[in-house]
Design a protein around this motif. Structure first.
Motif, short mmCIF file in Angstrom:
data_model
loop_
_atom_site.label_atom_id
_atom_site.label_comp_id
_atom_site.label_asym_id
_atom_site.label_seq_id
_atom_site.Cartn_x
_atom_site.Cartn_y
_atom_site.Cartn_z
N VAL A 1 -22.59 -13.13 102.46
CA VAL A 1 -22.40 -13.58 101.09
C VAL A 1 -22.33 -12.37 100.16
O VAL A 1 -23.02 -11.37 100.36
CB VAL A 1 -23.56 -14.52 100.68
N GLU A 2 -21.47 -12.46 99.14
CA GLU A 2 -21.32 -11.35 98.18
C GLU A 2 -21.89 -11.67 96.81
O GLU A 2 -22.15 -10.75 96.03
CB GLU A 2 -19.83 -11.00 98.05
N GLU A 3 -22.08 -12.95 96.50
CA GLU A 3 -22.61 -13.34 95.19
C GLU A 3 -23.53 -14.54 95.35
O GLU A 3 -23.19 -15.50 96.07
CB GLU A 3 -21.48 -13.68 94.21
N LEU A 4 -24.67 -14.51 94.67
CA LEU A 4 -25.59 -15.64 94.65
C LEU A 4 -25.58 -16.26 93.26
O LEU A 4 -25.54 -15.56 92.25
CB LEU A 4 -27.00 -15.20 95.02
N VAL A 5 -25.62 -17.60 93.23
CA VAL A 5 -25.58 -18.36 91.99
C VAL A 5 -26.78 -19.29 91.98
O VAL A 5 -27.10 -19.92 92.99
CB VAL A 5 -24.29 -19.19 91.87
N THR A 6 -27.44 -19.39 90.84
CA THR A 6 -28.61 -20.25 90.77
C THR A 6 -28.77 -20.84 89.38
O THR A 6 -28.10 -20.43 88.43
CB THR A 6 -29.87 -19.45 91.16
N GLY A 7 -29.65 -21.82 89.28
CA GLY A 7 -30.06 -22.39 88.00
C GLY A 7 -31.50 -22.03 87.75
O GLY A 7 -32.30 -21.91 88.68
N THR A 8 -31.86 -21.85 86.47
CA THR A 8 -33.23 -21.48 86.14
C THR A 8 -33.66 -22.21 84.87
O THR A 8 -32.83 -22.50 84.01
CB THR A 8 -33.35 -19.94 85.97
N GLY A 9 -34.97 -22.51 84.79
CA GLY A 9 -35.50 -23.19 83.63
C GLY A 9 -36.06 -22.19 82.63
O GLY A 9 -35.41 -21.80 81.67
N ALA A 10 -37.28 -21.73 82.88
CA ALA A 10 -37.91 -20.78 81.97
C ALA A 10 -37.35 -19.37 82.11
O ALA A 10 -37.55 -18.54 81.24
CB ALA A 10 -39.42 -20.74 82.22
N GLY A 11 -36.65 -19.10 83.21
CA GLY A 11 -36.00 -17.81 83.39
C GLY A 11 -36.65 -16.90 84.41
O GLY A 11 -36.06 -15.89 84.80
N GLN A 12 -37.86 -17.23 84.88
CA GLN A 12 -38.50 -16.36 85.86
C GLN A 12 -37.70 -16.30 87.15
O GLN A 12 -37.52 -15.22 87.73
CB GLN A 12 -39.93 -16.85 86.17
N TRP A 13 -37.22 -17.47 87.62
CA TRP A 13 -36.46 -17.48 88.86
C TRP A 13 -35.13 -16.75 88.69
O TRP A 13 -34.73 -15.95 89.56
CB TRP A 13 -36.22 -18.91 89.35
N GLY A 14 -34.46 -16.97 87.58
CA GLY A 14 -33.19 -16.26 87.36
C GLY A 14 -33.40 -14.76 87.32
O GLY A 14 -32.60 -13.98 87.88
N THR A 15 -34.48 -14.31 86.69
CA THR A 15 -34.78 -12.89 86.63
C THR A 15 -35.10 -12.35 88.02
O THR A 15 -34.65 -11.26 88.40
CB THR A 15 -35.97 -12.62 85.69
N GLY B 1 -48.00 -11.97 88.17
CA GLY B 1 -47.06 -11.56 87.14
C GLY B 1 -46.86 -10.06 87.02
O GLY B 1 -46.52 -9.57 85.95
N VAL B 2 -47.04 -9.32 88.12
CA VAL B 2 -47.07 -7.86 88.02
C VAL B 2 -45.81 -7.19 88.59
O VAL B 2 -45.85 -6.01 88.95
CB VAL B 2 -48.33 -7.30 88.74
N ASN B 3 -44.70 -7.91 88.66
CA ASN B 3 -43.45 -7.31 89.10
C ASN B 3 -42.41 -7.48 88.00
O ASN B 3 -42.67 -8.08 86.97
CB ASN B 3 -42.97 -7.93 90.42
N ILE B 4 -41.20 -6.95 88.20
CA ILE B 4 -40.21 -6.94 87.12
C ILE B 4 -39.79 -8.33 86.67
O ILE B 4 -39.44 -8.54 85.51
CB ILE B 4 -38.96 -6.12 87.54
N SER B 5 -39.85 -9.31 87.57
CA SER B 5 -39.50 -10.67 87.17
C SER B 5 -40.62 -11.32 86.37
O SER B 5 -40.41 -12.32 85.69
CB SER B 5 -39.18 -11.54 88.40
N GLY B 6 -41.83 -10.74 86.47
CA GLY B 6 -42.97 -11.30 85.76
C GLY B 6 -43.54 -12.54 86.39
O GLY B 6 -44.31 -13.26 85.76
N SER B 7 -43.18 -12.82 87.66
CA SER B 7 -43.69 -14.03 88.28
C SER B 7 -43.66 -13.94 89.80
O SER B 7 -43.12 -12.99 90.39
CB SER B 7 -42.86 -15.25 87.85
N HIS B 8 -44.25 -14.98 90.43
CA HIS B 8 -44.26 -15.09 91.89
C HIS B 8 -42.87 -15.26 92.48
O HIS B 8 -42.69 -15.09 93.69
CB HIS B 8 -45.12 -16.30 92.29
N LYS B 9 -41.89 -15.59 91.67
CA LYS B 9 -40.56 -15.93 92.19
C LYS B 9 -39.93 -14.81 93.01
O LYS B 9 -39.10 -15.07 93.90
CB LYS B 9 -39.63 -16.30 91.03
#
Length: 441
Positions: free
Chosen positions: A119-133, A95-103
């Motif tokens: 590719v110019e834009e990436l789109v994703t879904g996230t649950g708790a938000g770590q992956w989105g961050t 949890g020691v990077n800006i995303s706060g997780s291993h993601k």
């Protein structure tokens, strides 16, 4: 390894007990009229299917890794004493990077390969938000636009996750968003899920040019990128002279657990010896590995991607709301599921109350506040370490920090948590129509 930072990812595919079952084309229905084309860079496909064991980490990705790797590993003596451990407990903190997780480990790799593919834009879904961050941070570093669909209940509870993603340049949408066909069909009174958020991202990307969907947990290539966790841990433990009897990580789909555990499996298999016990800690409200079935199921709410062989509680099952959103996914990754089916992985279900209690112990005795998801791994590690049968040390991965999850801890401290384990009959209905994977010999 250079100064403790891996220079190569390590694949476990050459060391599986049996090959992964092939994906299947989804059936055509009125709701899912056919497979949506998902454009994945060739190199990521190779990461998922090749029997090659080692993959060089591209220089631009390695440069970014150096900003926060190697991550800390230490013997958690205070936590050991608090849980009555009979063996040492070692903590690896991602949890020691800006995303706060291993993601971020796979987000950086994916942003690199997608940019190379035009590719110019990436789109994703996230649950708790770590992956989105993590994806928002990686896109910012590699010059890509980013769009995130986040599970509505999680975004409502953790609005600052959304703020951080927007700070990093991402467009953030609460899911169900109303922007997509799959969300327009959703029963808003029935709650929402990570499966729906992913489905929205898949649909949005398919409808726009130079836009691609990406995912950070269940895919085999994302688990490969996470191998940096276990590779570092092996070297750090060797420096400490530690012997490990069990490796524990929490499981939503499986990238954190795969990252910490599978390099140990590969090392043991390559040496022709028995490795440590590998324990996947999951939420008791989403118990795919402990109470699910091994069957072909869809990976998102569109039902348009390939059907994958997974341990699942059914993609249509309404998972109860909980503070552990990163674990609220109906199935485990096909790689993790195959290893569970072959007996190479154990699993343990943990309630969110027990998870947050374990997280509080780590905070009080080790001065590290873990994410609620990571609390599941800590609770499982505590059970193993305190068992009369414990042999060898226990290594546990703290997949992320909990500073944006203080609302969950407040709820826990106020005594308001309620766990909702699925009734047997509800699970039976949710998986009734699925095609089971053939039982192993």
């Amino acid at each position: 390894m250079t100064h403790g930072i891996p220079t190569r990812w390590r694949s476990v595919l050459p060391h599986l007990s049996q090959p992964l079952p092939p994906d299947r084309t989804p059936p055509r229905t009125a709701d899912a009229p056919g497979e949506i084309k998902i454009n994945i860079p060739t190199e990521l496909i190779r990461h998922s299917v090749s029997a090659r064991e080692y993959w060089d980490i591209p220089a631009p990705v390695a440069d970014r890794y150096r900003q926060y790797r190697p991550t800390p590993l230490w013997r958690a003596r205070g936590f050991e004493e608090a849980v009555g451990a009979r063996v040492p407990v070692y903590v690896k903190n991602e949890g020691v990077n800006i995303s706060g997780s291993h993601k971020l480990n796979t987000a950086l790799a994916q942003a690199h390969y997608y940019r190379q593919a035009g590719v110019e834009e990436l789109v994703t879904g996230t649950g708790a938000g770590q992956w989105g961050t993590a994806m928002a941070a990686a896109c910012a570093l590699f010059g890509l636009r980013c769009r995130v669909f986040m599970v509505e209940s999680s975004l409502r509870r953790k609005p600052y996750r959304g703020v951080l993603m927007r700070m990093l340049g991402a467009e953030v949408h609460s899911s169900p968003s109303g922007m997509t066909k799959v969300s327009a069909k959703e029963d808003l009174a029935a709650g929402n899920s990570l499966s729906l958020a992913i489905g929205e991202a898949v649909e949005y990307a398919a409808d726009h040019d130079r836009v691609a969907f990406c995912i950070g947990s269940g895919e085999t290539y994302s688990i490969l990128h996470q191998s940096v966790i276990g590779l570092e841990a092996e070297e750090q433990l060797a420096d400490l002279g530690a012997e490990i009897g069990a490796v524990v990580g929490c499981v939503g789909a499986g990238s954190n657990f795969g990252g910490i555990a599978l390099p140990f499996h590969a090392t043991a298999r390559a040496a022709g010896r028995e490795g440590p016990r590998l324990v996947a800690a999951e939420s008791s409200s989403t118990p795919k590995l402990t109470r699910g079935v091994y069957a072909y199921d869809k990976t998102d709410a569109t039902g348009s991607g390939p059907m994958e062989a997974m341990y699942t509680i059914g993609s249509d099952y309404r998972i109860p709301d909980a503070h552990t959103a990163g674990l609220r996914f109906h199935g485990a990754a096909k790689l993790i599921s195959a290893m569970r089916h072959s007996g190479d992985i154990d699993a343990m279900a943990v309630s969110q109350a027990d998870a947050l209690a374990a997280g509080r112990l780590l905070a009080r005795h080790e001065s590290v506040l873990p994410a609620p998801e990571s609390g599941h791994a800590l609770a499982a590690a505590a059970r193993i370490a305190a068992s009369p049968d414990a042999t060898g040390g226990v290594l546990v991965c703290v997949s992320g920090h909990g500073y944006l999850d203080l609302g969950a801890y407040e709820h826990f401290l106020d005594g308001g948590l309620e766990d909702q384990s699925p009734p047997d009959e509800a699970l039976a209905r949710a998986v009734a129509g699925l095609t089971r994977v053939e039982t192993r010999p």
